[in-house]
Design an enzyme around this catalytic site. Structure first.
Site, PDB file in Angstrom:
ATOM      1  N   GLU A   1     -17.798 -13.244  27.196  1.00 47.59           N
ATOM      2  CA  GLU A   1     -17.393 -13.746  25.887  1.00 47.59           C
ATOM      3  C   GLU A   1     -16.866 -15.173  26.035  1.00 47.59           C
ATOM      4  OE1 GLU A   1     -14.863 -10.648  23.950  1.00 47.59           O
ATOM      5  OE2 GLU A   1     -15.528  -9.427  25.647  1.00 47.59           O
TER       6      GLU A   1
ATOM      7  N   HIS B   1     -20.747 -10.673  21.457  1.00 50.03           N
ATOM      8  CA  HIS B   1     -20.190  -9.555  22.217  1.00 50.03           C
ATOM      9  C   HIS B   1     -21.290  -8.651  22.781  1.00 50.03           C
ATOM     10  CE1 HIS B   1     -17.155  -6.566  23.321  1.00 50.03           C
ATOM     11  NE2 HIS B   1     -16.226  -7.402  22.919  1.00 50.03           N
TER      12      HIS B   1
END
Length: 349
Positions: free
Chosen positions: A313, A179
């Site tokens: 992501e 992330h």
């Protein structure tokens, strides 16, 4: 090539390890054994000036909570699970809600808040870290004892790769990611509005007001969700498309890749001359443009604000847990989970 390790002492009873990977071409990457958190990536601009290109806290203590998941490993399931529950093999599994009624990014004490076991390696043209950890059957409600091995590798071609490997002794769900929030302007000099992004995706997953997948896929053609020929992120920020509005005026959507495996995302920031290519074997990614990043956090270079970073992501879709026709998160007992994402750092030619 070089790797350095040092102690980060938070208080009298809590110490983390910090690792710094560096190659011979000016790339330096720092990360923690806590959450596998990437705290800094230094990369040269078109003038040779090395600057940080990810969002990170000024004070290490702030990573303990880290509600924005800066730089962290994410699992067991990256993304939101509707209603904090799912059914598998006729059983219903309840997960802890940590975003309203829903379950986000594996829940509390998941990959992002774990001290990982670490082992470093150093070769002629690569340096890296192997992170390993185990989770017990039933942790945060998930079935199966899970073994994970995640490897960070930096090479002399300015490639940083993340390899995810795992297995469980029960049928379960698993899709992992990192992330990190990227900002190629360097040292957060500007927001990411004028970052130009290109990737092959003709469909994205529709979200409701709670950012939960509706089960529908939408065509990107004629919308600000079409990145096939490249567009600036600001197009979605200023858009009146209801999907952008639901996401907080920006993007927080899962895009399915048309060309897979080997899908590529290109990111260019013209002022710095920096370019990043993301290559993955994953079926899609969530692109999040930090719409929900509020003000007042003490970051390494400045106070926080919306649109200071963009996340790529790479993962399967958590929508597959409740809906048919999406890239699956299902992992059968005893089978190996494997995925790899590579970040290539460079300059615009």
């Amino acid at each position: 090539m070089q790797i350095k390790q040092e102690q980060i002492k938070l208080n009298s009873w809590k110490t983390w390890k910090r690792f710094t990977l560096s190659n011979d071409r000016g790339i330096e990457l720092s990360c923690l054994d806590f959450g596998g958190i990437i705290t800094e990536i230094l990369a040269p601009d078109k003038h040779g000036q090395k600057e940080n290109i990810v969002v990170g806290y000024k004070n290490y203590e702030d990573y303990l909570d880290n509600p924005n998941f800066f730089g962290a490993l994410i699992g067991r399931v990256a993304g939101r699970i509707e209603g904090s529950s799912f059914s598998l093999n006729g059983e219903t599994y309840q997960l802890p809600p940590n975003e309203g009624e829903n379950h986000l990014h594996g829940g509390p004490g998941a990959f992002h808040q774990t001290i990982w076991q670490t082992e470093t390696f150093e070769k002629e043209n690569t340096v890296g870290i192997v992170f390993t950890q185990q989770w017990e059957d039933g942790h945060n409600g998930y079935p199966g004892n899970l073994d994970m091995k995640i490897t960070y590798t930096l090479d002399n071609n300015n490639q940083f790769s993340i390899t995810y490997q795992g297995s469980a002794d029960k049928d379960t769900v698993l899709t992992t990611t990192n992330h990190s929030y990227f900002n190629l302007s360097g040292n957060l000099k500007t927001g990411i509005q004028k970052h130009n992004v290109t990737f092959d995706s003709s469909q994205f997953v529709e979200l409701d007001e709670a950012l939960i997948p509706t089960g529908n896929k939408l065509d990107v053609n004629g919308t600000v969700f079409d990145f096939q020929e490249g567009r600036n992120i600001e197009d979605g920020i200023h858009s009146d498309n209801q999907q952008n509005i639901y996401a907080g005026h920006g993007y927080d959507h899962f895009f399915t890749f048309d060309k897979n495996p080997g899908a590529k995302v290109s990111v260019v920031e013209k002022n710095s001359g920096r370019k990043m290519i993301v290559e993955t074997d994953q079926p899609g990614m969530v692109m999040y443009t930090s719409n929900g990043l509020g003000e007042g956090l003490q970051l390494k270079e400045r106070e926080s604000a919306p649109y200071l970073g963009v996340c790529f992501e790479t993962q399967s879709s958590p929508a597959s847990i409740h809906h048919e026709g999406f890239p699956s998160c299902f992992l059968p007992a005893g089978e190996d989970y494997y995925s790899r994402t590579v970040f290539q750092f460079g300059l615009v030619e």
